[in-house]
Write a protein that holds these residues in place. Structure first.
Motif, PDB file in Angstrom:
ATOM      1  N   THR A 142       0.736  -1.441   0.000  1.00 32.36           N
ATOM      2  CA  THR A 142       0.012   0.025  -0.172  1.00 32.36           C
ATOM      3  C   THR A 142       0.705   1.144   0.029  1.00 32.36           C
ATOM      4  N   ASP A 143       2.186   1.145   0.072  1.00 30.34           N
ATOM      5  CA  ASP A 143       3.072   2.137  -0.044  1.00 30.34           C
ATOM      6  C   ASP A 143       3.055   2.882  -1.225  1.00 30.34           C
ATOM      7  N   SER A 144       3.560   3.978  -1.480  1.00 25.48           N
ATOM      8  CA  SER A 144       3.454   4.678  -2.813  1.00 25.48           C
ATOM      9  C   SER A 144       4.693   4.098  -3.430  1.00 25.48           C
ATOM     10  N   ARG A 145       4.987   4.452  -4.716  1.00 24.39           N
ATOM     11  CA  ARG A 145       6.071   4.024  -5.470  1.00 24.39           C
ATOM     12  C   ARG A 145       7.328   4.596  -4.833  1.00 24.39           C
ATOM     13  N   THR A 146       7.269   5.852  -4.633  1.00 26.38           N
ATOM     14  CA  THR A 146       8.394   6.536  -3.915  1.00 26.38           C
ATOM     15  C   THR A 146       8.634   6.000  -2.542  1.00 26.38           C
ATOM     16  N   GLU A 147       7.850   5.674  -1.807  1.00 23.86           N
ATOM     17  CA  GLU A 147       8.128   4.975  -0.642  1.00 23.86           C
ATOM     18  C   GLU A 147       8.848   3.552  -0.739  1.00 23.86           C
ATOM     19  N   GLN A 148       8.389   2.772  -1.881  1.00 21.93           N
ATOM     20  CA  GLN A 148       8.716   1.609  -2.042  1.00 21.93           C
ATOM     21  C   GLN A 148      10.073   1.513  -2.548  1.00 21.93           C
ATOM     22  N   GLU A 149      10.367   2.332  -3.605  1.00 21.23           N
ATOM     23  CA  GLU A 149      11.839   2.684  -4.210  1.00 21.23           C
ATOM     24  C   GLU A 149      12.816   3.162  -3.104  1.00 21.23           C
ATOM     25  N   SER A 150      12.392   3.955  -2.105  1.00 24.03           N
ATOM     26  CA  SER A 150      13.238   4.592  -1.078  1.00 24.03           C
ATOM     27  C   SER A 150      13.503   3.188  -0.057  1.00 24.03           C
ATOM     28  N   ALA A 151      12.380   2.120   0.315  1.00 23.15           N
ATOM     29  CA  ALA A 151      12.645   1.043   1.193  1.00 23.15           C
ATOM     30  C   ALA A 151      13.876   0.035   0.546  1.00 23.15           C
ATOM     31  N   LEU A 173      16.011   0.794  -1.823  1.00 20.55           N
ATOM     32  CA  LEU A 173      17.299   1.451  -1.757  1.00 20.55           C
ATOM     33  C   LEU A 173      17.934   1.277  -0.500  1.00 20.55           C
ATOM     34  N   LYS A 174      17.460   1.607   0.487  1.00 22.52           N
ATOM     35  CA  LYS A 174      17.694   1.610   1.729  1.00 22.52           C
ATOM     36  C   LYS A 174      18.393  -0.026   2.160  1.00 22.52           C
ATOM     37  N   ALA A 175      17.326  -0.905   1.766  1.00 22.50           N
ATOM     38  CA  ALA A 175      17.593  -2.239   2.138  1.00 22.50           C
ATOM     39  C   ALA A 175      18.871  -2.774   0.983  1.00 22.50           C
ATOM     40  N   ALA A 176      18.846  -2.217  -0.137  1.00 21.31           N
ATOM     41  CA  ALA A 176      20.304  -2.606  -1.002  1.00 21.31           C
ATOM     42  C   ALA A 176      21.420  -2.226  -0.594  1.00 21.31           C
ATOM     43  N   ALA A 177      21.243  -0.782   0.102  1.00 23.31           N
ATOM     44  CA  ALA A 177      22.494  -0.371   0.647  1.00 23.31           C
ATOM     45  C   ALA A 177      23.095  -1.049   1.888  1.00 23.31           C
ATOM     46  N   GLU A 178      22.065  -1.500   2.707  1.00 21.06           N
ATOM     47  CA  GLU A 178      22.441  -2.362   3.947  1.00 21.06           C
ATOM     48  C   GLU A 178      23.087  -3.708   3.554  1.00 21.06           C
ATOM     49  N   GLU A 179      22.565  -4.304   2.356  1.00 22.21           N
ATOM     50  CA  GLU A 179      22.952  -5.604   1.727  1.00 22.21           C
ATOM     51  C   GLU A 179      24.391  -5.185   1.258  1.00 22.21           C
ATOM     52  N   ARG A 216       9.472  -4.417 -10.859  1.00 21.77           N
ATOM     53  CA  ARG A 216       8.572  -3.438 -11.216  1.00 21.77           C
ATOM     54  C   ARG A 216       9.548  -1.994 -10.876  1.00 21.77           C
ATOM     55  N   ARG A 217      10.149  -1.957  -9.861  1.00 24.50           N
ATOM     56  CA  ARG A 217      10.752  -0.511  -9.584  1.00 24.50           C
ATOM     57  C   ARG A 217      12.103  -0.757 -10.283  1.00 24.50           C
ATOM     58  N   PHE A 218      12.874  -1.600 -10.190  1.00 31.10           N
ATOM     59  CA  PHE A 218      14.129  -1.861 -10.837  1.00 31.10           C
ATOM     60  C   PHE A 218      14.205  -3.136 -11.695  1.00 31.10           C
ATOM     61  N   PRO A 219      14.072  -3.059 -12.783  1.00 37.11           N
ATOM     62  CA  PRO A 219      14.050  -4.188 -13.800  1.00 37.11           C
ATOM     63  C   PRO A 219      15.173  -5.318 -13.951  1.00 37.11           C
ATOM     64  N   SER A 220      16.012  -4.711 -13.255  1.00 36.01           N
ATOM     65  CA  SER A 220      17.308  -5.881 -12.978  1.00 36.01           C
ATOM     66  C   SER A 220      18.070  -5.592 -12.092  1.00 36.01           C
ATOM     67  N   ARG A 221      19.123  -6.273 -11.544  1.00 33.60           N
ATOM     68  CA  ARG A 221      19.843  -6.343 -10.554  1.00 33.60           C
ATOM     69  C   ARG A 221      20.772  -4.968 -10.969  1.00 33.60           C
ATOM     70  N   ASP A 222      21.166  -5.020 -12.204  1.00 34.06           N
ATOM     71  CA  ASP A 222      22.220  -3.978 -12.534  1.00 34.06           C
ATOM     72  C   ASP A 222      21.633  -2.547 -12.415  1.00 34.06           C
ATOM     73  N   ALA A 223      20.194  -2.503 -12.843  1.00 34.94           N
ATOM     74  CA  ALA A 223      19.358  -1.212 -12.680  1.00 34.94           C
ATOM     75  C   ALA A 223      19.625  -0.993 -11.187  1.00 34.94           C
ATOM     76  N   LEU A 224      19.396  -1.593 -10.134  1.00 38.57           N
ATOM     77  CA  LEU A 224      19.110  -1.429  -8.819  1.00 38.57           C
ATOM     78  C   LEU A 224      20.661  -0.906  -8.257  1.00 38.57           C
ATOM     79  N   GLN A 274      22.874   7.346  -6.108  1.00 37.14           N
ATOM     80  CA  GLN A 274      22.422   7.988  -5.132  1.00 37.14           C
ATOM     81  C   GLN A 274      23.934   8.215  -3.869  1.00 37.14           C
ATOM     82  N   THR A 275      24.557   6.967  -4.079  1.00 40.16           N
ATOM     83  CA  THR A 275      25.728   7.030  -3.085  1.00 40.16           C
ATOM     84  C   THR A 275      26.531   8.383  -3.444  1.00 40.16           C
ATOM     85  N   PHE A 276      27.014   8.042  -4.827  1.00 39.53           N
ATOM     86  CA  PHE A 276      27.871   9.239  -5.350  1.00 39.53           C
ATOM     87  C   PHE A 276      27.367  10.610  -5.176  1.00 39.53           C
ATOM     88  N   ASP A 277      26.115  10.918  -5.413  1.00 41.98           N
ATOM     89  CA  ASP A 277      25.332  12.175  -5.191  1.00 41.98           C
ATOM     90  C   ASP A 277      25.629  12.555  -3.649  1.00 41.98           C
TER      91      ASP A 277
END
Length: 195
Positions: free
Chosen positions: A7-16, A18-24, A51-59, A66-69
């Motif tokens: 039920t979260d918005s697309r932005t909230e899902q993408e943020s979650a 990316l946060k999980a990916a950074a931790e991993e 749907r948010r990131f169509p491939s592992r490379d895209a993520l 984001q890290t470099f920004d």
């Protein structure tokens, strides 16, 4: 198990995600990043993740961007009011802090010995180097550096590459965890390169 974020918005899902990916990435590195673990930690289904990131490379590429920004924003906080040599010392010190203290940055720039990269990640690392050197050269120019543009850019790149090398391979010459020692090193060996 974490609840799914359907039920979260697309932005909230993408943020979650990316946060999980950074931790991993910080935990296991880029090469061992698991999309299943990221989905589970983000609280989204695999289909939502893809749907948010169509491939592992895209993520990985978006996480790298984001890290470099974030890194560029930190490097732009360097004070320029005390002249170009003082700005060079401040930029080097901030660069060492960033490279030694940000685990995702370390993994992306291969500072932890892992040599597994995606094409997007290599491109992002190259872009970071160019962007960081350009930003540092601009800061040094704003601080009063008078050397030619190409020389100033070369000096800025040397500073950034040296910071990465010193963080990656320990040396008795400099303890990169000692902020005062890093500043003294930059003041003695690097600041004189800037004129």
């Amino acid at each position: 198990m974490r609840r799914l974020r359907n039920t979260d918005s697309r932005t909230e899902q993408e943020s979650a995600i990316l946060k999980a990916a950074a931790e991993e990435v910080a935990l296991v590195g880029v090469g061992r990043l698991s999309m299943d673990v990221v989905a589970r930690q983000a609280g989204v289904s695999r289909s939502t993740l893809y749907r948010r990131f169509p491939s592992r490379d895209a993520l990985i590429t978006e996480l790298g961007r984001q890290t470099f920004d974030f890194a560029m924003a930190r490097l732009q906080t360097v004070a320029i009011d005390d002249g170009p040599q003082a700005a060079a010392v401040a930029a080097f010190r901030e660069g060492v802090r960033l490279l030694s203290g940000e685990p995702v940055m370390r993994r992306f720039l291969q500072l932890d010995g892992e040599f597994t990269a995606t094409t997007g990640m290599v491109d992002e690392a190259r872009l970071f180097l160019v962007s960081a050197a350009t930003a540092m050269a601009k800061a040094l120019r704003a601080a009063g550096a008078t050397m030619a543009d190409d020389e100033l850019l070369a000096v800025a790149e040397v500073h950034i590459r040296l910071a990465a090398s010193l963080v990656q391979v320990s040396t008795p010459v400099l303890d990169v965890t000692d902020d005062d020692a890093v500043a003294d090193y930059a003041r003695t060996h690097l600041a004189p390169m800037v004129r």
